[in-house]
Write a protein that holds these residues in place. Sequence first.
Motif, PDB file in Angstrom:
ATOM      1  N   ALA A  70      10.995  33.658  44.042  1.00  0.00           N
ATOM      2  CA  ALA A  70      10.975  32.183  44.226  1.00  0.00           C
ATOM      3  C   ALA A  70      12.508  32.011  44.359  1.00  0.00           C
ATOM      4  CB  ALA A  70      10.446  31.388  43.073  1.00  0.00           C
ATOM      5  N   ALA A  71      13.449  32.581  43.449  1.00  0.00           N
ATOM      6  CA  ALA A  71      14.957  32.422  43.460  1.00  0.00           C
ATOM      7  C   ALA A  71      15.497  32.897  44.860  1.00  0.00           C
ATOM      8  CB  ALA A  71      15.476  33.234  42.193  1.00  0.00           C
ATOM      9  N   LYS A  72      14.948  34.028  45.240  1.00  0.00           N
ATOM     10  CA  LYS A  72      15.344  34.273  46.766  1.00  0.00           C
ATOM     11  C   LYS A  72      15.021  33.586  47.612  1.00  0.00           C
ATOM     12  CE  LYS A  72      15.805  38.864  47.666  1.00  0.00           C
ATOM     13  NZ  LYS A  72      15.541  40.216  47.723  1.00  0.00           N
ATOM     14  N   TRP A  73      13.685  33.005  47.536  1.00  0.00           N
ATOM     15  CA  TRP A  73      13.328  32.119  48.636  1.00  0.00           C
ATOM     16  C   TRP A  73      14.088  30.935  48.669  1.00  0.00           C
ATOM     17  CZ3 TRP A  73      11.171  27.369  47.340  1.00  0.00           C
ATOM     18  CH2 TRP A  73      10.658  26.460  48.503  1.00  0.00           C
ATOM     19  N   SER A  74      14.667  30.520  47.642  1.00  0.00           N
ATOM     20  CA  SER A  74      15.531  29.207  47.357  1.00  0.00           C
ATOM     21  C   SER A  74      16.950  29.384  47.910  1.00  0.00           C
ATOM     22  CB  SER A  74      15.607  28.811  45.903  1.00  0.00           C
ATOM     23  OG  SER A  74      14.296  28.525  45.649  1.00  0.00           O
ATOM     24  N   GLY A  75      17.336  30.692  48.390  1.00  0.00           N
ATOM     25  CA  GLY A  75      18.630  31.107  48.675  1.00  0.00           C
ATOM     26  C   GLY A  75      19.517  31.554  47.730  1.00  0.00           C
TER      27      GLY A  75
END
Length: 378
Positions: A70-75
Motif C-alpha cells: 500500500a505504501a509503494k502504491w502511494s508513491g
Amino acid sequence: MRGGIRLGRPFGVPLLLAPSWFLFAALIVVIFAPVVQRQVAGPASYVVAFGYAVLLLISVLLHEVAHALAAKWSGMRVTGIVLNVWGGFTSHEGRTGPGSSLVIAVVGPIVNAVIALVAWQVGGAVRDQPDGGGVAGLLLGALTLSNALLAVFNLLPGLPLDGGHALEAVVWKVRGDRLAGTVVAGWVGRVLAVVVFVGALFGPRLLGFGTSITDVVWAGLVGSLLWQGASGALKYATQQRRVPALSARVLLRPAIGVNARATVEEVVRSARAAIDAGATSGTQRDLEVVLVTDDGVPVAVVDTTALRQVPAERRTSLGAGATARALPPRSWLAEDLAGEDLLDAVQVRPGEHVIIDGQGRVRGLLHTSDVIQAVTAR
C-alpha cells in the motif's frame, strides 16, 4: 537495516527476522504445547506448537507486506520489513496524503481478518471429518482466533496501532492538519494503554474468573508499549510544530569569509575587524572563520583552538589552511533556507554548513546539531 536474519526481498522490500522472534516462538511453544498434548503426545506436541508459531509469523508477514504494498502504491519508498517479538513493522519514507495514509493503515488488519475468515471456513470443513480434524483442525481454530484478535486489536483507534494511524488520517482530512491528527490519536492511544492494563487486571474478576500473574505481566507489557508508542507520537507532534519556525538566518553561528591563501596573521586581523564592526553583537557565540577560494567557494573552517596555539613569530608566515579543517564539496546553504527544507538539507548531509547570502558571501556557519536541538529541545 541491520540486526536480523535476512529472509529475502518480497516485492523488492528487504525482509529481516529479528532474533527476538525466537523468544516469541519459545513462549508460544510453552503456552500452546499443553493444548496440543490433548491430541498429540510426546515431543511431537512441541513440534506442532512451534508450527503454530510459524503460522503466526506468516500471518504477521502478510500483514506487513500489505502495509508495504500500500505504501509503494502511494508513491512512498519502502525501506524494509522487520519481524520481531512484538509482531513486526514496515519502514517507509516519503510524503503522502490523508487518503493514502488511511489505506496504508487499514490494509494490515484487513489481511488478518481475511486470514481469520479463510481459516474459519477451511477449519469448519476439516472439523466435519470423523476425527474432528485432529491437529489440522486445532491449528486452524487457533489461527482463526489469533488473526481475528490481531485484526480487532490493531484497529483500536490509538497510536501506535494501525487504528491509531487510521484515526490520525481521518482527523488530518477533516482538520487539514496532520499533526492535529497525531495529537488526537496519541492521546487516545494513552487512554487505550490504561484501559488495556486496567481491563486485564480487573476484567476477569468482574466476570467471576481469577487473575493470574501471567495476565498481569502481559497486561503491563502491552499497556507499557502502547503508552510509550502514544507518548512518542505526541512528542513527535510537538517537535514537528517547531519545524516551520526553523531558519538558517536565525540559527547560524556568526562567521566571515577569508581567502584560503591568507596567513594566520591576516585571519586574526580580519576576525578582529569583523568583531569590532559588530559581527558578534546579539550572540554569545564566538566568530567563526571560513576559508574561501578566489571565486568565493567555501573550502575549510579555521579551528580557532589550533589558531591560538600558533606562536606569534610564525603567524605572518604560516598559511591559515594549516589550522583549518576541510569542508566536503558543496557544504553551503542559502541564508533564506527555512522550515522543513532546512531540516531536510542538514539531515541529508550532517555536519557543518556554510551559510551564504544571495551574492555568495559567507554569512555564518550552521551545525546540524544546532538545527536538531532547536527541534527537540524541551
